[in-house]
Scaffold this motif. Sequence first.
Motif, PDB file in Angstrom:
ATOM      1  N   GLN A  33       0.829  -1.215   0.000  1.00  0.00           N
ATOM      2  CA  GLN A  33       0.000   0.000   0.000  1.00  0.00           C
ATOM      3  C   GLN A  33       0.862   1.263   0.000  1.00  0.00           C
ATOM      4  O   GLN A  33       0.573   2.225  -0.694  1.00  0.00           O
ATOM      5  CB  GLN A  33      -0.917   0.016   1.241  1.00  0.00           C
ATOM      6  CG  GLN A  33      -1.949  -1.095   1.292  1.00  0.00           C
ATOM      7  CD  GLN A  33      -3.077  -0.907   0.279  1.00  0.00           C
ATOM      8  OE1 GLN A  33      -3.295   0.191  -0.214  1.00  0.00           O
ATOM      9  NE2 GLN A  33      -3.766  -1.987  -0.049  1.00  0.00           N
ATOM     10  N   ALA A  34       1.943   1.237   0.793  1.00  0.00           N
ATOM     11  CA  ALA A  34       2.798   2.422   0.911  1.00  0.00           C
ATOM     12  C   ALA A  34       3.463   2.764  -0.417  1.00  0.00           C
ATOM     13  O   ALA A  34       3.809   3.920  -0.671  1.00  0.00           O
ATOM     14  CB  ALA A  34       3.857   2.190   1.992  1.00  0.00           C
ATOM     15  N   ASN A  35       3.637   1.760  -1.281  1.00  0.00           N
ATOM     16  CA  ASN A  35       4.358   1.981  -2.537  1.00  0.00           C
ATOM     17  C   ASN A  35       3.447   2.057  -3.757  1.00  0.00           C
ATOM     18  O   ASN A  35       3.928   2.211  -4.877  1.00  0.00           O
ATOM     19  CB  ASN A  35       5.394   0.875  -2.740  1.00  0.00           C
ATOM     20  CG  ASN A  35       6.597   1.062  -1.814  1.00  0.00           C
ATOM     21  OD1 ASN A  35       6.842   2.160  -1.329  1.00  0.00           O
ATOM     22  ND2 ASN A  35       7.328  -0.006  -1.568  1.00  0.00           N
ATOM     23  N   LEU A  36       2.143   1.970  -3.549  1.00  0.00           N
ATOM     24  CA  LEU A  36       1.204   1.958  -4.684  1.00  0.00           C
ATOM     25  C   LEU A  36       1.369   3.159  -5.606  1.00  0.00           C
ATOM     26  O   LEU A  36       1.228   3.050  -6.817  1.00  0.00           O
ATOM     27  CB  LEU A  36      -0.240   1.921  -4.167  1.00  0.00           C
ATOM     28  CG  LEU A  36      -0.870   0.552  -3.951  1.00  0.00           C
ATOM     29  CD1 LEU A  36      -2.303   0.714  -3.466  1.00  0.00           C
ATOM     30  CD2 LEU A  36      -0.832  -0.281  -5.235  1.00  0.00           C
ATOM     31  N   LYS A  37       1.668   4.309  -5.018  1.00  0.00           N
ATOM     32  CA  LYS A  37       1.758   5.540  -5.817  1.00  0.00           C
ATOM     33  C   LYS A  37       3.198   6.022  -5.956  1.00  0.00           C
ATOM     34  O   LYS A  37       3.432   7.169  -6.336  1.00  0.00           O
ATOM     35  CB  LYS A  37       0.891   6.634  -5.193  1.00  0.00           C
ATOM     36  CG  LYS A  37      -0.588   6.311  -5.317  1.00  0.00           C
ATOM     37  CD  LYS A  37      -1.456   7.416  -4.774  1.00  0.00           C
ATOM     38  CE  LYS A  37      -2.932   7.043  -4.982  1.00  0.00           C
ATOM     39  NZ  LYS A  37      -3.803   7.632  -3.973  1.00  0.00           N
ATOM     40  N   ARG A  38       4.148   5.145  -5.632  1.00  0.00           N
ATOM     41  CA  ARG A  38       5.549   5.557  -5.720  1.00  0.00           C
ATOM     42  C   ARG A  38       6.160   4.959  -6.975  1.00  0.00           C
ATOM     43  O   ARG A  38       6.329   3.749  -7.086  1.00  0.00           O
ATOM     44  CB  ARG A  38       6.320   5.094  -4.476  1.00  0.00           C
ATOM     45  CG  ARG A  38       5.705   5.554  -3.166  1.00  0.00           C
ATOM     46  CD  ARG A  38       5.632   7.056  -3.051  1.00  0.00           C
ATOM     47  NE  ARG A  38       6.942   7.674  -2.925  1.00  0.00           N
ATOM     48  CZ  ARG A  38       7.466   8.055  -1.761  1.00  0.00           C
ATOM     49  NH1 ARG A  38       6.804   7.879  -0.647  1.00  0.00           N
ATOM     50  NH2 ARG A  38       8.655   8.622  -1.730  1.00  0.00           N
ATOM     51  N   SER A  39       6.499   5.844  -7.932  1.00  0.00           N
ATOM     52  CA  SER A  39       7.003   5.348  -9.214  1.00  0.00           C
ATOM     53  C   SER A  39       8.536   5.299  -9.251  1.00  0.00           C
ATOM     54  O   SER A  39       9.125   4.890 -10.243  1.00  0.00           O
ATOM     55  CB  SER A  39       6.482   6.225 -10.354  1.00  0.00           C
ATOM     56  OG  SER A  39       6.855   7.565 -10.112  1.00  0.00           O
ATOM     57  N   GLY A  40       9.174   5.714  -8.151  1.00  0.00           N
ATOM     58  CA  GLY A  40      10.633   5.663  -8.095  1.00  0.00           C
ATOM     59  C   GLY A  40      11.120   4.235  -7.882  1.00  0.00           C
ATOM     60  O   GLY A  40      10.332   3.353  -7.543  1.00  0.00           O
TER      61      GLY A  40
END
Length: 277
Positions: free
Chosen positions: A153-160
């Motif tokens: 969940q924490a990385n769902l919107k992290r494109s790095g």
Amino acid sequence: MPELPEVEVCRRGLEPELLGAQIEQVIIRSPKLRHVIPVELRDLLPGCRIVGIRRRGKYLLIDCRSDSVQGSLLVHLGMSGSLRFVAHGQPVVKHDHFELVLARHVLRFADPRRFGLILWQSGPPEESEQHPLLAIQGIEPLSDDFTVNWLYQANLKRSGPIKPLLMDSHRVVGIGNIYASESLFRAGISPLRAANKISKARYGLLVPAIRQTLSDAIAAGGSTIRNYMHSDGSSGWFQIQVGVYDRAGEPCLRCGGVVKQVRQAGRSTFYCPGCQH
Ligand code: ZN
């Protein structure tokens, strides 16, 4: 540089000696570390008993208590700090900055590069984590809070790329460079892969890989820490058996391919392009 496993092993090594010990004297030889060591510790701590020794991220918390004083020493080892028990009267050497004199022996803090710190937070132990330096710490990777679902969940919107995100201590504490590289190798995930392009199933491999890598390091240190803390030898940080870390150009232990090195967010990353996707 001491990472989470080293600090945890340090905590475990200190605990049997410190718990219940009474502080007789505080000696501050050179107060200028990353922050200045509070001079009032000289008056505050003598007479206090040590009632707890905890770890939060890479900080050690030494809980002290007397009839009139209650608070926690916050200790960070920085880049090169160490804590060691020495006998009373043992000559001081260069970079010995601080000591707690106990009945049986002396706990001495040395730090050549002075990036460590020793601070004081008054109040009961449960309030000490509200100190500004601790309040910004992410979750503990060995705690029950660190789950597959949380990381996904924490990385769902992290494109790095995933690796620098793992190392962001405001999100999860204590996954240093070596442990990030090794955990990703164990999970078969490329450090260059965008965090939001990793499936939940693959995070399901990564979370236990991180836990196991850190636990292995703690176990590796646990067997040596007692000698380390009571000796005069320098350095002594231990290492896990590495798969890729610092092995650029060497054959991958799993597939025989060549381990590659790249720079990410200013840090060296090691990985096997054959095993990690
Ligand atoms: Zn490989």
